[in-house]
Design a protein around this motif. Structure first.
Motif, PDB file in Angstrom:
ATOM      1  N   SER A 102     -16.212  21.449 132.844  1.00 31.33           N
ATOM      2  CA  SER A 102     -16.386  22.749 133.495  1.00 31.33           C
ATOM      3  C   SER A 102     -15.208  23.633 133.114  1.00 31.33           C
ATOM      4  CB  SER A 102     -16.463  22.596 135.019  1.00 31.33           C
ATOM      5  OG  SER A 102     -15.276  22.037 135.531  1.00 31.33           O
ATOM      6  N   SER A 103     -15.506  24.895 132.881  1.00 30.79           N
ATOM      7  CA  SER A 103     -14.454  25.865 132.539  1.00 30.79           C
ATOM      8  C   SER A 103     -14.523  27.042 133.494  1.00 30.79           C
ATOM      9  CB  SER A 103     -14.616  26.350 131.097  1.00 30.79           C
ATOM     10  OG  SER A 103     -15.845  27.031 130.927  1.00 30.79           O
ATOM     11  N   LEU A 104     -13.370  27.463 133.972  1.00 33.16           N
ATOM     12  CA  LEU A 104     -13.269  28.634 134.844  1.00 33.16           C
ATOM     13  C   LEU A 104     -12.574  29.748 134.079  1.00 33.16           C
ATOM     14  CD1 LEU A 104     -13.257  30.251 137.505  1.00 33.16           C
ATOM     15  CD2 LEU A 104     -11.139  29.042 138.106  1.00 33.16           C
ATOM     16  N   THR A 105     -13.304  30.831 133.860  1.00 30.32           N
ATOM     17  CA  THR A 105     -12.727  32.022 133.233  1.00 30.32           C
ATOM     18  C   THR A 105     -12.489  33.065 134.310  1.00 30.32           C
ATOM     19  OG1 THR A 105     -13.930  31.581 131.180  1.00 30.32           O
ATOM     20  CG2 THR A 105     -13.017  33.792 131.468  1.00 30.32           C
ATOM     21  N   ALA A 106     -11.232  33.383 134.553  1.00 28.26           N
ATOM     22  CA  ALA A 106     -10.864  34.372 135.571  1.00 28.26           C
ATOM     23  C   ALA A 106     -10.366  35.627 134.879  1.00 28.26           C
ATOM     24  CB  ALA A 106      -9.781  33.803 136.488  1.00 28.26           C
ATOM     25  N   SER A 107     -10.988  36.759 135.185  1.00 26.39           N
ATOM     26  CA  SER A 107     -10.576  38.030 134.577  1.00 26.39           C
ATOM     27  C   SER A 107     -10.337  39.067 135.660  1.00 26.39           C
ATOM     28  CB  SER A 107     -11.640  38.527 133.598  1.00 26.39           C
ATOM     29  OG  SER A 107     -12.863  38.741 134.251  1.00 26.39           O
ATOM     30  N   VAL A 108      -9.310  39.870 135.443  1.00 25.55           N
ATOM     31  CA  VAL A 108      -8.949  40.933 136.386  1.00 25.55           C
ATOM     32  C   VAL A 108      -8.714  42.219 135.595  1.00 25.55           C
ATOM     33  CG1 VAL A 108      -7.325  41.720 138.132  1.00 25.55           C
ATOM     34  CG2 VAL A 108      -7.848  39.275 137.945  1.00 25.55           C
ATOM     35  N   LYS A 109      -9.349  43.307 136.054  1.00 23.64           N
ATOM     36  CA  LYS A 109      -9.149  44.602 135.414  1.00 23.64           C
ATOM     37  C   LYS A 109      -8.611  45.589 136.434  1.00 23.64           C
ATOM     38  CE  LYS A 109     -11.419  48.238 132.720  1.00 23.64           C
ATOM     39  NZ  LYS A 109     -12.671  48.695 132.078  1.00 23.64           N
ATOM     40  N   TYR A 110      -7.509  46.268 136.070  1.00 29.26           N
ATOM     41  CA  TYR A 110      -6.904  47.304 136.906  1.00 29.26           C
ATOM     42  C   TYR A 110      -7.377  48.657 136.377  1.00 29.26           C
ATOM     43  CZ  TYR A 110      -3.999  43.344 138.193  1.00 29.26           C
ATOM     44  OH  TYR A 110      -3.556  42.111 138.610  1.00 29.26           O
ATOM     45  N   ILE A 111      -8.263  49.289 137.154  1.00 24.63           N
ATOM     46  CA  ILE A 111      -8.967  50.471 136.663  1.00 24.63           C
ATOM     47  C   ILE A 111      -8.023  51.634 136.380  1.00 24.63           C
ATOM     48  CG2 ILE A 111     -10.731  52.186 137.235  1.00 24.63           C
ATOM     49  CD1 ILE A 111     -12.089  50.028 138.923  1.00 24.63           C
ATOM     50  N   ALA A 112      -7.105  51.946 137.261  1.00 24.97           N
ATOM     51  CA  ALA A 112      -6.205  53.097 137.092  1.00 24.97           C
ATOM     52  C   ALA A 112      -5.339  52.937 135.849  1.00 24.97           C
ATOM     53  CB  ALA A 112      -5.338  53.262 138.332  1.00 24.97           C
ATOM     54  N   GLU A 113      -4.844  51.727 135.619  1.00 28.51           N
ATOM     55  CA  GLU A 113      -3.972  51.487 134.464  1.00 28.51           C
ATOM     56  C   GLU A 113      -4.749  51.141 133.201  1.00 28.51           C
ATOM     57  OE1 GLU A 113      -3.807  49.957 137.336  1.00 28.51           O
ATOM     58  OE2 GLU A 113      -1.885  50.512 138.258  1.00 28.51           O
TER      59      GLU A 113
END
Length: 266
Positions: free
Chosen positions: A208-219
Protein backbone atom coordinates in the motif's frame (compact mmCIF):
# COMPACT_ATOMS: atom_id res chain seq x y z
CA UNK A 1 -40.75 -59.59 -18.54
CA UNK A 2 -41.69 -55.91 -18.65
CA UNK A 3 -42.40 -55.95 -14.90
CA UNK A 4 -38.99 -57.54 -14.17
CA UNK A 5 -37.16 -54.94 -16.29
CA UNK A 6 -39.11 -52.17 -14.60
CA UNK A 7 -38.14 -53.48 -11.16
CA UNK A 8 -34.50 -53.66 -12.23
CA UNK A 9 -34.59 -50.05 -13.46
CA UNK A 10 -36.21 -48.86 -10.22
CA UNK A 11 -33.56 -50.75 -8.24
CA UNK A 12 -30.75 -49.16 -10.22
CA UNK A 13 -32.26 -45.71 -9.73
CA UNK A 14 -32.39 -46.24 -5.96
CA UNK A 15 -28.76 -47.39 -5.89
CA UNK A 16 -27.76 -44.30 -7.90
CA UNK A 17 -29.69 -41.96 -5.60
CA UNK A 18 -28.19 -43.52 -2.48
CA UNK A 19 -24.69 -43.23 -3.98
CA UNK A 20 -25.20 -39.59 -4.92
CA UNK A 21 -26.65 -38.84 -1.49
CA UNK A 22 -23.65 -40.47 0.18
CA UNK A 23 -21.21 -38.48 -1.96
CA UNK A 24 -23.10 -35.24 -1.27
CA UNK A 25 -23.07 -35.87 2.47
CA UNK A 26 -19.35 -36.59 2.35
CA UNK A 27 -18.75 -33.33 0.44
CA UNK A 28 -20.78 -31.34 2.97
CA UNK A 29 -18.91 -32.98 5.81
CA UNK A 30 -15.59 -31.89 4.27
CA UNK A 31 -16.65 -28.22 4.08
CA UNK A 32 -15.20 -26.26 7.00
CA UNK A 33 -15.78 -22.58 7.65
CA UNK A 34 -12.41 -21.24 8.78
CA UNK A 35 -12.61 -18.38 11.29
CA UNK A 36 -9.76 -16.24 12.61
CA UNK A 37 -9.57 -16.69 16.38
CA UNK A 38 -6.28 -15.13 17.52
CA UNK A 39 -3.67 -12.64 16.32
CA UNK A 40 -0.26 -12.28 17.96
CA UNK A 41 1.50 -9.01 17.06
CA UNK A 42 5.28 -9.29 17.52
CA UNK A 43 7.60 -6.28 17.94
CA UNK A 44 11.30 -5.77 17.20
CA UNK A 45 12.30 -6.42 20.82
CA UNK A 46 10.45 -9.75 20.86
CA UNK A 47 7.52 -8.52 22.94
CA UNK A 48 4.02 -9.35 21.75
CA UNK A 49 0.36 -8.40 22.08
CA UNK A 50 -2.55 -10.77 21.56
CA UNK A 51 -5.91 -10.03 19.95
CA UNK A 52 -8.77 -12.49 20.48
CA UNK A 53 -11.83 -12.82 18.24
CA UNK A 54 -15.03 -14.54 19.37
CA UNK A 55 -18.03 -15.62 17.29
CA UNK A 56 -21.58 -16.87 17.37
CA UNK A 57 -21.55 -19.20 14.39
CA UNK A 58 -19.95 -17.05 11.69
CA UNK A 59 -21.20 -13.82 13.25
CA UNK A 60 -18.43 -11.90 14.98
CA UNK A 61 -19.11 -10.97 18.62
CA UNK A 62 -15.89 -9.38 19.92
CA UNK A 63 -12.45 -8.23 18.82
CA UNK A 64 -10.47 -7.97 22.06
CA UNK A 65 -7.19 -6.08 21.61
CA UNK A 66 -4.71 -5.08 24.28
CA UNK A 67 -5.99 -1.49 24.25
CA UNK A 68 -9.50 -1.76 22.80
CA UNK A 69 -12.55 -4.02 22.95
CA UNK A 70 -14.92 -3.94 19.97
CA UNK A 71 -18.36 -5.57 20.30
CA UNK A 72 -20.54 -6.27 17.27
CA UNK A 73 -24.34 -6.43 17.05
CA UNK A 74 -26.38 -7.83 14.16
CA UNK A 75 -29.79 -7.32 12.66
CA UNK A 76 -30.28 -10.39 10.48
CA UNK A 77 -27.08 -10.87 8.49
CA UNK A 78 -25.92 -7.25 8.76
CA UNK A 79 -23.77 -5.62 11.44
CA UNK A 80 -25.84 -2.66 12.64
CA UNK A 81 -23.97 -1.54 15.78
CA UNK A 82 -20.39 -1.61 17.04
CA UNK A 83 -19.24 -0.42 20.47
CA UNK A 84 -15.56 0.31 21.06
CA UNK A 85 -14.20 0.46 24.60
CA UNK A 86 -10.89 2.28 25.09
CA UNK A 87 -9.35 0.29 27.93
CA UNK A 88 -7.00 3.10 28.98
CA UNK A 89 -9.73 5.61 29.87
CA UNK A 90 -12.92 3.48 29.72
CA UNK A 91 -14.38 5.69 26.99
CA UNK A 92 -17.02 3.93 24.87
CA UNK A 93 -17.82 4.95 21.31
CA UNK A 94 -21.01 3.55 19.78
CA UNK A 95 -21.41 3.45 16.00
CA UNK A 96 -24.76 2.75 14.36
CA UNK A 97 -24.65 1.30 10.82
CA UNK A 98 -27.53 1.99 8.41
CA UNK A 99 -27.99 0.09 5.14
CA UNK A 100 -29.92 0.72 1.94
CA UNK A 101 -30.63 -2.29 -0.27
CA UNK A 102 -28.02 -4.27 1.63
CA UNK A 103 -25.29 -1.65 1.16
CA UNK A 104 -23.86 0.58 3.88
CA UNK A 105 -25.30 4.10 3.57
CA UNK A 106 -24.54 5.81 6.89
CA UNK A 107 -22.52 5.50 10.09
CA UNK A 108 -23.54 7.58 13.09
CA UNK A 109 -21.00 7.73 15.90
CA UNK A 110 -21.51 8.83 19.51
CA UNK A 111 -18.12 10.58 19.14
CA UNK A 112 -19.87 13.37 17.21
CA UNK A 113 -19.40 12.36 13.60
CA UNK A 114 -21.41 10.92 10.74
CA UNK A 115 -20.16 9.23 7.58
CA UNK A 116 -22.47 9.18 4.55
CA UNK A 117 -21.89 6.74 1.66
CA UNK A 118 -23.21 6.77 -1.90
CA UNK A 119 -22.75 3.65 -4.04
CA UNK A 120 -22.08 4.70 -7.63
CA UNK A 121 -23.07 2.86 -10.80
CA UNK A 122 -19.41 2.10 -11.65
CA UNK A 123 -18.89 0.21 -8.36
CA UNK A 124 -17.07 3.01 -6.57
CA UNK A 125 -18.35 4.49 -3.31
CA UNK A 126 -18.38 8.22 -2.54
CA UNK A 127 -18.27 9.31 1.10
CA UNK A 128 -18.19 12.33 3.36
CA UNK A 129 -17.44 12.61 7.07
CA UNK A 130 -19.28 15.31 9.03
CA UNK A 131 -19.17 16.62 12.58
CA UNK A 132 -21.19 19.20 14.54
CA UNK A 133 -19.66 22.52 15.63
CA UNK A 134 -20.54 24.39 18.83
CA UNK A 135 -23.61 25.86 17.09
CA UNK A 136 -24.81 22.41 16.01
CA UNK A 137 -24.01 23.09 12.37
CA UNK A 138 -22.64 20.37 10.08
CA UNK A 139 -18.93 20.73 9.34
CA UNK A 140 -17.31 18.48 6.77
CA UNK A 141 -14.07 16.84 7.96
CA UNK A 142 -13.21 15.02 4.76
CA UNK A 143 -14.71 13.51 1.62
CA UNK A 144 -13.55 11.13 -1.05
CA UNK A 145 -14.10 8.03 -3.14
CA UNK A 146 -13.38 4.35 -2.59
CA UNK A 147 -12.53 2.22 -5.63
CA UNK A 148 -12.91 -1.58 -5.77
CA UNK A 149 -11.76 -4.38 -8.04
CA UNK A 150 -12.56 -8.09 -7.66
CA UNK A 151 -13.92 -7.50 -4.16
CA UNK A 152 -10.80 -5.61 -3.05
CA UNK A 153 -10.43 -1.97 -2.02
CA UNK A 154 -7.72 -0.77 -4.39
CA UNK A 155 -7.82 3.02 -3.88
CA UNK A 156 -9.04 5.54 -1.32
CA UNK A 157 -8.87 9.11 -2.65
CA UNK A 158 -9.56 11.47 0.25
CA UNK A 159 -9.72 15.28 0.46
CA UNK A 160 -9.19 16.83 3.90
CA UNK A 161 -11.75 19.62 4.27
CA UNK A 162 -10.45 20.62 7.70
CA UNK A 163 -6.91 21.34 6.49
CA UNK A 164 -7.39 25.10 6.87
CA UNK A 165 -8.40 28.15 4.84
CA UNK A 166 -6.61 28.40 1.50
CA UNK A 167 -5.17 24.89 1.74
CA UNK A 168 -6.02 21.95 -0.49
CA UNK A 169 -4.97 18.68 1.11
CA UNK A 170 -5.40 15.27 -0.50
CA UNK A 171 -4.41 11.77 0.63
CA UNK A 172 -4.51 8.90 -1.85
CA UNK A 173 -3.98 5.30 -0.79
CA UNK A 174 -3.32 2.67 -3.48
CA UNK A 175 -3.35 -1.02 -2.55
CA UNK A 176 -2.30 -4.22 -4.35
CA UNK A 177 -3.40 -7.75 -3.36
CA UNK A 178 -2.53 -11.42 -3.59
CA UNK A 179 -5.00 -14.10 -4.74
CA UNK A 180 -5.35 -15.86 -1.37
CA UNK A 181 -8.16 -15.70 1.20
CA UNK A 182 -8.52 -12.76 3.57
CA UNK A 183 -8.40 -14.02 7.17
CA UNK A 184 -11.80 -12.36 7.80
CA UNK A 185 -13.38 -13.63 4.58
CA UNK A 186 -15.86 -15.93 6.34
CA UNK A 187 -17.12 -13.40 8.91
CA UNK A 188 -20.75 -12.65 8.11
CA UNK A 189 -21.38 -9.02 7.11
CA UNK A 190 -17.82 -7.86 7.78
CA UNK A 191 -17.14 -6.99 4.13
CA UNK A 192 -19.89 -4.31 4.34
CA UNK A 193 -17.94 -2.25 6.91
CA UNK A 194 -16.39 0.35 4.62
CA UNK A 195 -14.75 2.18 7.55
CA UNK A 196 -12.60 -0.90 8.24
CA UNK A 197 -10.58 -0.15 5.09
CA UNK A 198 -8.66 -2.95 3.35
CA UNK A 199 -9.48 -5.58 6.00
CA UNK A 200 -12.90 -5.95 4.32
CA UNK A 201 -11.33 -7.08 1.03
CA UNK A 202 -11.53 -10.59 -0.40
CA UNK A 203 -7.76 -11.00 -0.60
CA UNK A 204 -4.67 -9.85 1.33
CA UNK A 205 -2.79 -6.60 0.82
CA UNK A 206 0.70 -7.05 -0.64
CA UNK A 207 1.55 -3.36 -0.73
CA UNK A 208 0.00 0.00 0.00
CA UNK A 209 1.22 3.49 -0.81
CA UNK A 210 0.03 6.76 0.70
CA UNK A 211 0.52 9.86 -1.43
CA UNK A 212 -0.07 13.02 0.60
CA UNK A 213 -0.21 16.33 -1.26
CA UNK A 214 -0.81 19.84 0.05
CA UNK A 215 -1.34 22.97 -2.04
CA UNK A 216 -1.23 26.51 -0.61
CA UNK A 217 -3.48 28.51 -2.90
CA UNK A 218 -2.32 32.06 -2.03
CA UNK A 219 1.36 31.19 -2.46
CA UNK A 220 0.68 28.84 -5.39
CA UNK A 221 2.96 26.29 -3.79
CA UNK A 222 2.55 22.55 -3.37
CA UNK A 223 4.29 19.74 -1.51
CA UNK A 224 3.85 15.98 -1.69
CA UNK A 225 5.21 12.83 -0.10
CA UNK A 226 4.87 9.09 -0.61
CA UNK A 227 4.90 6.43 2.11
CA UNK A 228 5.14 2.77 1.15
CA UNK A 229 4.25 -0.38 3.12
CA UNK A 230 5.03 -3.94 1.99
CA UNK A 231 3.59 -7.18 3.38
CA UNK A 232 5.01 -10.70 3.10
CA UNK A 233 2.77 -13.72 3.82
CA UNK A 234 2.86 -17.37 4.76
CA UNK A 235 -0.31 -19.40 4.15
CA UNK A 236 -1.91 -22.61 5.36
CA UNK A 237 -3.12 -25.44 3.12
CA UNK A 238 -6.46 -23.62 2.61
CA UNK A 239 -4.73 -20.43 1.37
CA UNK A 240 -5.41 -18.39 4.51
CA UNK A 241 -2.54 -16.28 5.93
CA UNK A 242 -0.81 -17.62 9.03
CA UNK A 243 2.02 -15.07 9.22
CA UNK A 244 2.36 -11.50 7.95
CA UNK A 245 5.73 -9.73 8.04
CA UNK A 246 4.97 -6.01 7.93
CA UNK A 247 4.87 -2.75 9.84
CA UNK A 248 1.09 -2.87 9.45
CA UNK A 249 -1.05 -3.93 12.38
CA UNK A 250 -3.94 -6.05 11.11
CA UNK A 251 -6.79 -3.88 12.45
CA UNK A 252 -5.59 -0.45 11.39
CA UNK A 253 -2.48 1.68 11.56
CA UNK A 254 1.20 0.87 11.40
CA UNK A 255 4.05 0.78 13.88
CA UNK A 256 7.79 1.06 13.11
CA UNK A 257 8.47 -1.40 15.96
CA UNK A 258 6.00 -3.98 14.62
CA UNK A 259 7.62 -6.90 12.80
CA UNK A 260 5.12 -9.69 12.36
CA UNK A 261 1.53 -10.82 12.85
CA UNK A 262 0.81 -14.49 13.56
CA UNK A 263 -2.73 -15.65 12.79
CA UNK A 264 -4.53 -18.62 14.34
CA UNK A 265 -7.84 -20.18 13.26
CA UNK A 266 -10.40 -22.57 14.76
Amino acid sequence: MIMKNTNKIIGLVWVLLITLSSCTNESVALVHVQLLKKIVEVSVDGSSNTTLLTYDGNKIVNIDKVDKLSTFYYTGDLITKITELDKSNQHVNTSQYLYLNGQLSKITSSDNYVINYIHNSDGSVSYEKLTKDSNNNDVRINHGTLYFQNGNLIEDDKFLDDAGTGILSENTVNITYDYKNNALYNVLGFNKLLDYSKTISSNNSLSSSLTASVKYIAEDQATSSITMNLNKYQYDSNDYPTEIVSQNILFGGNDAKHVMSQLFYD
